[in-house]
Design a protein around this motif. Sequence first.
Motif, PDB file in Angstrom:
ATOM      1  N   ILE A 477      16.636  55.713 -25.439  1.00  0.00           N
ATOM      2  CA  ILE A 477      16.499  56.587 -26.593  1.00  0.00           C
ATOM      3  C   ILE A 477      15.520  56.007 -27.610  1.00  0.00           C
ATOM      4  N   ARG A 478      15.279  54.701 -27.552  1.00  0.00           N
ATOM      5  CA  ARG A 478      14.349  54.063 -28.491  1.00  0.00           C
ATOM      6  C   ARG A 478      12.923  54.045 -27.952  1.00  0.00           C
ATOM      7  N   LEU A 479      12.724  54.552 -26.721  1.00  0.00           N
ATOM      8  CA  LEU A 479      11.425  54.512 -26.051  1.00  0.00           C
ATOM      9  C   LEU A 479      10.853  55.924 -25.917  1.00  0.00           C
ATOM     10  N   GLU A 480       9.563  55.983 -25.619  1.00  0.00           N
ATOM     11  CA  GLU A 480       8.962  57.261 -25.243  1.00  0.00           C
ATOM     12  C   GLU A 480       9.466  57.639 -23.847  1.00  0.00           C
ATOM     13  N   GLN A 557       9.110  49.832 -17.941  1.00  0.00           N
ATOM     14  CA  GLN A 557      10.079  50.192 -16.904  1.00  0.00           C
ATOM     15  C   GLN A 557      10.449  51.669 -16.968  1.00  0.00           C
ATOM     16  N   THR A 558       9.745  52.431 -17.775  1.00  0.00           N
ATOM     17  CA  THR A 558      10.102  53.828 -18.015  1.00  0.00           C
ATOM     18  C   THR A 558       8.937  54.742 -17.657  1.00  0.00           C
ATOM     19  N   ASP A 559       9.151  55.609 -16.694  1.00  0.00           N
ATOM     20  CA  ASP A 559       8.152  56.592 -16.286  1.00  0.00           C
ATOM     21  C   ASP A 559       8.240  57.766 -17.263  1.00  0.00           C
ATOM     22  N   VAL A 560       7.336  57.770 -18.231  1.00  0.00           N
ATOM     23  CA  VAL A 560       7.401  58.750 -19.314  1.00  0.00           C
ATOM     24  C   VAL A 560       7.376  60.173 -18.779  1.00  0.00           C
ATOM     25  N   GLU A 561       6.433  60.465 -17.902  1.00  0.00           N
ATOM     26  CA  GLU A 561       6.300  61.828 -17.389  1.00  0.00           C
ATOM     27  C   GLU A 561       7.557  62.272 -16.649  1.00  0.00           C
ATOM     28  N   SER A 562       8.123  61.378 -15.865  1.00  0.00           N
ATOM     29  CA  SER A 562       9.327  61.715 -15.115  1.00  0.00           C
ATOM     30  C   SER A 562      10.514  61.955 -16.044  1.00  0.00           C
ATOM     31  N   PHE A 563      10.611  61.165 -17.116  1.00  0.00           N
ATOM     32  CA  PHE A 563      11.742  61.308 -18.030  1.00  0.00           C
ATOM     33  C   PHE A 563      11.639  62.570 -18.883  1.00  0.00           C
TER      34      PHE A 563
END
Length: 723
Positions: A477-480, A557-563
């Motif tokens: 929640i704190r990330l893009e 570690q976060t795939d922005v487009e996928s999320f």
Amino acid sequence: MTWSNQDWWPDLLRVDILDDNTVDASPYGEDFDYAEAFQQLDYEAVKADIEDVMTTSQEWWPADYGHYGPLFIRMAWHSAGTYRTLDGRAGASGGLQRLPPESSWPDNVNLDKARRLLQPVKRKYGRKLSWADLMVLAGNVALESMGFETYGFAGGREDAFKSNEAVEWGPETEWETTSPERFREGEDVGDLKDPLANTVMGLIYVNPEGPYGEPDLEGSAKNIREEFQRMAMTDEETVALIAGGHTFGKVHGADDPDENLGPEPEAAPVDLQGLGWQHEGSEDKIGGLDVISSGIEGPWNATPIQWDTGYVDNLLDYEWEPHKGPGGAWQWRAKDEDEVEPAPDAQDSSETQLPMMLTTDVALKHDPDFREVLERFRENPNEFRESFAKAWFKLLHRDMGPPERYLGPEVPEETMIWQDPVPDADRELVGEDEIDELEAEILDSDLSIPQLVKTAWASASTYRESDKRGGANGSRIRLEPQRNWEVNEPAKLETVLETYEEIRSEFNRTRSDDVTVSLADLIVLGGNVAVEQAAADAGYDIEIPFEPGRTDASQEQTDVESFEALEPKADGFRNYLGGEYDDLYDSPEERLVDHAHLLTLSVPEMTVLAGGMRSLGATYGESGRSAFTDDPGVLTNDFFANLLDMEYDWEPISEDGERFEIRERDGGDVEWEATRFDLIFGSNARLRALADAYGADDGEEEFVRDFVDAWKKVMTLDRFDLE
């Protein structure tokens, strides 16, 4: 036919799909642990048994080229390939291909035979090996048997014993048709409505003949790109999967399936015992030479049961032209057929057959971006092999969630970004004394009960049981992109996160030992302590058990487009209506039920959480919308009591019928604002029955305790380490 309530009143809100979350249809009982059972298997013996089946042709359904490998690859692909990122539903988990509607889709013609061939393996290993795992493992074994080195395999997919009726497959009422309602703004070859991924009813992906059954290369490429993107596949992965899969086997269209195939399994007579698609007019042809499936006929290359670059070479080396094949479908043949190396006939090795291509194949060559990948694969066969191996692994495992759920000796060591990795908890976890200290720090901060509750909900309620994505672990929640989702009220969220970061930093700085707390744990703890305080303010002494162990993921570690697919367009629990959207859901309340289904909530759990969030003031914005109480932030049953109170009148205030004002019946001032999310708990008979129970004078204590139980459930849905 006996009509159901839904037949009599088609606009009735379907809350019964939430009953799937409470009733276990499995014959194995509540105590059965599939993960434990799977790990008791002799894994190599299972693979050997599958390969033995694969290379032993049966008279009742002879193997093409003496090898069932291509058939098993198609079975595995069609089992896993229904997955879509937009709601995480479908895919290989559950083994849904053996249940309607997938069992009888036109695109799954004769896969009933593939599963029946594997029945002896399933019977031998019983509950230790689910159909869901067996079908995709058979695809892996098939690739290996034909000379391909796979990237690995993980078990852990439990079987479903009931169709997943929550999956929206589209608006059409006939197979293999495409209506304008499937696409946004009347688009005919692209821009599917959410959450759809297949462009044609009853097909896994796209029409192999081309959009609307016409050999339209540009439209076909557009369909392919959108559909595979909705499976979270890149252009390279898309080409790798199609080229790799079409390296093997053939399609079957020696005759017209519309005229000469019997009914699908779910419509077949009982004496066929679940086998469908009989070839009409000849009993021999069910196991004879004239097998019909797609209506398109022919192999793709000269070596249909061997891994090589034959498909890529044929596609790029020859000029292809459309024509109607023997099954009456559009397919493509080489203009210079004499130059193309023929394949052996599938059943008579003394005969040969020329390779063909589908419209969807030639579309890859026609599209410049897809073609660039094809040409690179031809120049670098090892890159092709590696790309297909990884894309195939992703295809089979995309709906399984984090790697800690993967079972078996062939689980890869590498963790991919599409698996939503979170760091391991490498420090000592906080104990009871530290938890008490942190709770006090949170309560002493400037953060309000609504702020604490909304932040914890925003973090945890992204979880989806369908593909085990989302949830509080990782504190994304704190990330893009999550920190800027409108539903999370970014400016207000920033204030909460800054305060939590101060508490976390100070706590970790003052520890003389290795005890630390993560922001992910702190966010959930803050929500818990807020609910406890709100219950205490209402006169109830409750405690929410807290299990530390969450860690904080990084942006890398976060795939922005996928999320982005997890962003709520509307959130009935927070009373967020969102903006304009064009998808398959007709009303806000349908989105509420859909969200509850993905959170594994029952009807009472959905009801009590919605009412509790309102009494806590944990709804979107500052308007006080839908609190229905004079004491927001206190965990009372006022929402239900006032919702059902006949002293009030409800008046629509928006043209779309989504917002309302609540006044006293004598024409008094506006008491509250409301939305359809609120009023559905008074208008739907089943939900009103629950609201009546929770809103009674003696119902508040039960309401509080049920809310706490449902809250804890949502906060821990992604804690697979606790299972």
